[in-house]
Design a protein around this motif. Structure first.
Motif, PDB file in Angstrom:
ATOM      1  N   ILE A 276       6.483 -18.799  21.468  1.00  0.00           N
ATOM      2  CA  ILE A 276       6.536 -18.517  20.009  1.00  0.00           C
ATOM      3  C   ILE A 276       7.817 -17.942  19.906  1.00  0.00           C
ATOM      4  O   ILE A 276       8.377 -18.301  18.703  1.00  0.00           O
ATOM      5  N   VAL A 277       8.678 -17.038  20.676  1.00  0.00           N
ATOM      6  CA  VAL A 277       9.937 -16.708  20.667  1.00  0.00           C
ATOM      7  C   VAL A 277      10.884 -17.792  20.065  1.00  0.00           C
ATOM      8  O   VAL A 277      11.766 -17.876  19.376  1.00  0.00           O
ATOM      9  N   MET A 278      10.832 -18.854  21.053  1.00  0.00           N
ATOM     10  CA  MET A 278      11.619 -20.136  20.651  1.00  0.00           C
ATOM     11  C   MET A 278      11.556 -20.677  19.696  1.00  0.00           C
ATOM     12  O   MET A 278      12.383 -21.005  18.786  1.00  0.00           O
ATOM     13  N   VAL A 279      10.298 -20.957  19.232  1.00  0.00           N
ATOM     14  CA  VAL A 279      10.185 -21.649  17.924  1.00  0.00           C
ATOM     15  C   VAL A 279      10.331 -20.784  16.881  1.00  0.00           C
ATOM     16  O   VAL A 279      11.162 -21.298  15.865  1.00  0.00           O
ATOM     17  N   GLY A 280      10.127 -19.672  16.954  1.00  0.00           N
ATOM     18  CA  GLY A 280      10.596 -18.852  15.747  1.00  0.00           C
ATOM     19  C   GLY A 280      11.989 -18.633  15.472  1.00  0.00           C
ATOM     20  O   GLY A 280      12.383 -18.606  14.343  1.00  0.00           O
ATOM     21  N   ALA A 281      12.565 -18.646  16.482  1.00  0.00           N
ATOM     22  CA  ALA A 281      13.998 -18.544  16.442  1.00  0.00           C
ATOM     23  C   ALA A 281      14.590 -19.669  16.025  1.00  0.00           C
ATOM     24  O   ALA A 281      15.564 -19.776  14.944  1.00  0.00           O
ATOM     25  N   GLY A 282      14.128 -20.894  16.297  1.00  0.00           N
ATOM     26  CA  GLY A 282      14.386 -22.043  15.690  1.00  0.00           C
ATOM     27  C   GLY A 282      14.153 -22.325  14.051  1.00  0.00           C
ATOM     28  O   GLY A 282      14.732 -22.702  13.407  1.00  0.00           O
ATOM     29  N   VAL A 283      13.088 -21.634  13.558  1.00  0.00           N
ATOM     30  CA  VAL A 283      12.643 -21.907  12.401  1.00  0.00           C
ATOM     31  C   VAL A 283      13.649 -20.673  11.734  1.00  0.00           C
ATOM     32  O   VAL A 283      14.031 -21.105  10.577  1.00  0.00           O
ATOM     33  N   LEU A 284      13.782 -19.533  12.302  1.00  0.00           N
ATOM     34  CA  LEU A 284      15.095 -18.749  11.679  1.00  0.00           C
ATOM     35  C   LEU A 284      16.160 -19.198  11.516  1.00  0.00           C
ATOM     36  O   LEU A 284      17.175 -19.163  10.578  1.00  0.00           O
ATOM     37  N   GLY A 285      16.566 -19.963  12.753  1.00  0.00           N
ATOM     38  CA  GLY A 285      17.952 -20.582  12.403  1.00  0.00           C
ATOM     39  C   GLY A 285      18.156 -21.855  11.422  1.00  0.00           C
ATOM     40  O   GLY A 285      18.981 -21.833  10.892  1.00  0.00           O
ATOM     41  N   PHE A 286      16.931 -22.709  11.401  1.00  0.00           N
ATOM     42  CA  PHE A 286      16.916 -23.555  10.526  1.00  0.00           C
ATOM     43  C   PHE A 286      16.950 -22.915   9.223  1.00  0.00           C
ATOM     44  O   PHE A 286      17.532 -23.594   7.962  1.00  0.00           O
ATOM     45  N   GLY A 287      16.221 -21.983   8.973  1.00  0.00           N
ATOM     46  CA  GLY A 287      16.138 -21.142   7.651  1.00  0.00           C
ATOM     47  C   GLY A 287      17.600 -20.820   7.238  1.00  0.00           C
ATOM     48  O   GLY A 287      18.010 -20.936   6.072  1.00  0.00           O
ATOM     49  N   ALA A 288      18.250 -20.375   8.209  1.00  0.00           N
ATOM     50  CA  ALA A 288      19.691 -19.660   7.763  1.00  0.00           C
ATOM     51  C   ALA A 288      20.454 -20.964   7.595  1.00  0.00           C
ATOM     52  O   ALA A 288      21.343 -20.530   6.539  1.00  0.00           O
ATOM     53  N   ARG A 289      20.330 -21.990   8.288  1.00  0.00           N
ATOM     54  CA  ARG A 289      21.110 -23.396   7.892  1.00  0.00           C
ATOM     55  C   ARG A 289      20.813 -23.741   6.403  1.00  0.00           C
ATOM     56  O   ARG A 289      21.835 -23.849   5.665  1.00  0.00           O
ATOM     57  N   ALA A 290      19.578 -23.784   6.189  1.00  0.00           N
ATOM     58  CA  ALA A 290      19.225 -24.280   4.953  1.00  0.00           C
ATOM     59  C   ALA A 290      19.531 -23.647   3.867  1.00  0.00           C
ATOM     60  O   ALA A 290      19.919 -23.984   2.607  1.00  0.00           O
ATOM     61  N   ALA A 291      19.679 -22.150   3.971  1.00  0.00           N
ATOM     62  CA  ALA A 291      20.106 -21.272   2.894  1.00  0.00           C
ATOM     63  C   ALA A 291      21.826 -21.016   2.830  1.00  0.00           C
ATOM     64  O   ALA A 291      22.228 -20.369   1.973  1.00  0.00           O
ATOM     65  N   GLY A 292      22.370 -21.784   3.776  1.00  0.00           N
ATOM     66  CA  GLY A 292      23.840 -21.971   3.847  1.00  0.00           C
ATOM     67  C   GLY A 292      24.393 -20.433   4.333  1.00  0.00           C
ATOM     68  O   GLY A 292      25.489 -20.208   4.127  1.00  0.00           O
ATOM     69  N   LEU A 293      23.639 -19.711   5.157  1.00  0.00           N
ATOM     70  CA  LEU A 293      23.903 -18.415   5.634  1.00  0.00           C
ATOM     71  C   LEU A 293      24.612 -18.443   7.098  1.00  0.00           C
ATOM     72  O   LEU A 293      25.319 -17.489   7.648  1.00  0.00           O
TER      73      LEU A 293
ATOM     74  N   ILE B 105      24.209 -27.773   5.099  1.00  0.00           N
ATOM     75  CA  ILE B 105      22.794 -27.665   4.220  1.00  0.00           C
ATOM     76  C   ILE B 105      22.196 -28.975   4.253  1.00  0.00           C
ATOM     77  O   ILE B 105      22.988 -29.858   3.963  1.00  0.00           O
ATOM     78  N   PRO B 106      20.843 -28.766   4.367  1.00  0.00           N
ATOM     79  CA  PRO B 106      20.122 -30.291   4.358  1.00  0.00           C
ATOM     80  C   PRO B 106      20.329 -30.710   2.888  1.00  0.00           C
ATOM     81  O   PRO B 106      20.234 -30.182   2.068  1.00  0.00           O
ATOM     82  N   PRO B 107      20.819 -32.287   2.965  1.00  0.00           N
ATOM     83  CA  PRO B 107      20.689 -32.645   1.668  1.00  0.00           C
ATOM     84  C   PRO B 107      19.368 -32.835   0.757  1.00  0.00           C
ATOM     85  O   PRO B 107      19.460 -32.848  -0.442  1.00  0.00           O
ATOM     86  N   HIS B 108      18.215 -32.962   1.355  1.00  0.00           N
ATOM     87  CA  HIS B 108      16.997 -33.161   0.704  1.00  0.00           C
ATOM     88  C   HIS B 108      16.224 -31.649   0.977  1.00  0.00           C
ATOM     89  O   HIS B 108      15.492 -31.454   1.740  1.00  0.00           O
TER      90      HIS B 108
ATOM     91  N   ALA C  63      13.386 -29.928   3.648  1.00  0.00           N
ATOM     92  CA  ALA C  63      14.166 -28.923   4.585  1.00  0.00           C
ATOM     93  C   ALA C  63      12.708 -27.805   4.175  1.00  0.00           C
ATOM     94  O   ALA C  63      12.519 -27.113   5.486  1.00  0.00           O
ATOM     95  N   LEU C  64      12.459 -27.575   3.091  1.00  0.00           N
ATOM     96  CA  LEU C  64      11.486 -26.574   2.831  1.00  0.00           C
ATOM     97  C   LEU C  64      10.046 -26.631   3.200  1.00  0.00           C
ATOM     98  O   LEU C  64       9.473 -25.869   4.036  1.00  0.00           O
ATOM     99  N   ALA C  65       9.670 -27.797   3.257  1.00  0.00           N
ATOM    100  CA  ALA C  65       8.323 -28.459   4.028  1.00  0.00           C
ATOM    101  C   ALA C  65       8.481 -28.150   5.513  1.00  0.00           C
ATOM    102  O   ALA C  65       7.544 -27.819   6.157  1.00  0.00           O
ATOM    103  N   ALA C  66       9.730 -28.563   6.108  1.00  0.00           N
ATOM    104  CA  ALA C  66       9.790 -28.245   7.613  1.00  0.00           C
ATOM    105  C   ALA C  66       9.796 -26.772   7.928  1.00  0.00           C
ATOM    106  O   ALA C  66       8.991 -26.479   8.685  1.00  0.00           O
TER     107      ALA C  66
END
Length: 82
Positions: free
Chosen positions: A25-42, A49-52, A56-59
Motif C-alpha cells: 500500500i505504501v509503495m503504490v501510494g508513493a507511486g500515485v503521489l509521485g505520478f501526481g506530482a509529475r502530472a501537476a508539474g511539481l 508532464i504527460p502529453p494526454h 494521466a488523470l484516469a491513471a
C-alpha cells in the motif's frame, strides 16, 4: 491479496500477510503521489508532464481507488475476528 478475504488466525501467516500488504500500500501510494506530482508539474525531475492529461488523470484515479480499496481490505481483515 486473496489471504485478506479470509485471513488465517495463525500468526506465522497472518503477520507476514499484513506486513506485506501495508508495504504494498505504501509503495503504490508513493507511486500515485509521485505520478501526481509529475502530472501537476511539481516534480520536473520525475519526467515531463504527460502529453494526454485525461489519460494521466484516469491513471491517477485508478491508482487512488486501488490504494483505497486495498487499505480498506487490510483494515477490515485486521479487525475481523475470523
Amino acid at each position: 491479496a486473496l489471504f485478506l478475504v479470509r485471513l488465517p488466525r495463525t500468526p506465522l501467516v497472518r503477520l507476514p500477510v499484513l506486513v506485506v500488504s501495508w508495504v504494498g500500500i505504501v509503495m503504490v501510494g508513493a507511486g500515485v503521489l509521485g505520478f501526481g506530482a509529475r502530472a501537476a508539474g511539481l516534480a520536473p525531475s520525475l519526467g515531463a508532464i504527460p502529453p494526454h492529461m485525461p489519460t494521466a488523470l484516469a491513471a491517477l484515479l485508478v491508482g487512488a481507488v486501488w490504494v483505497t480499496a486495498w487499505t480498506i481490505a487490510v483494515v477490515s481483515a485486521t479487525r475481523s475476528s475470523r
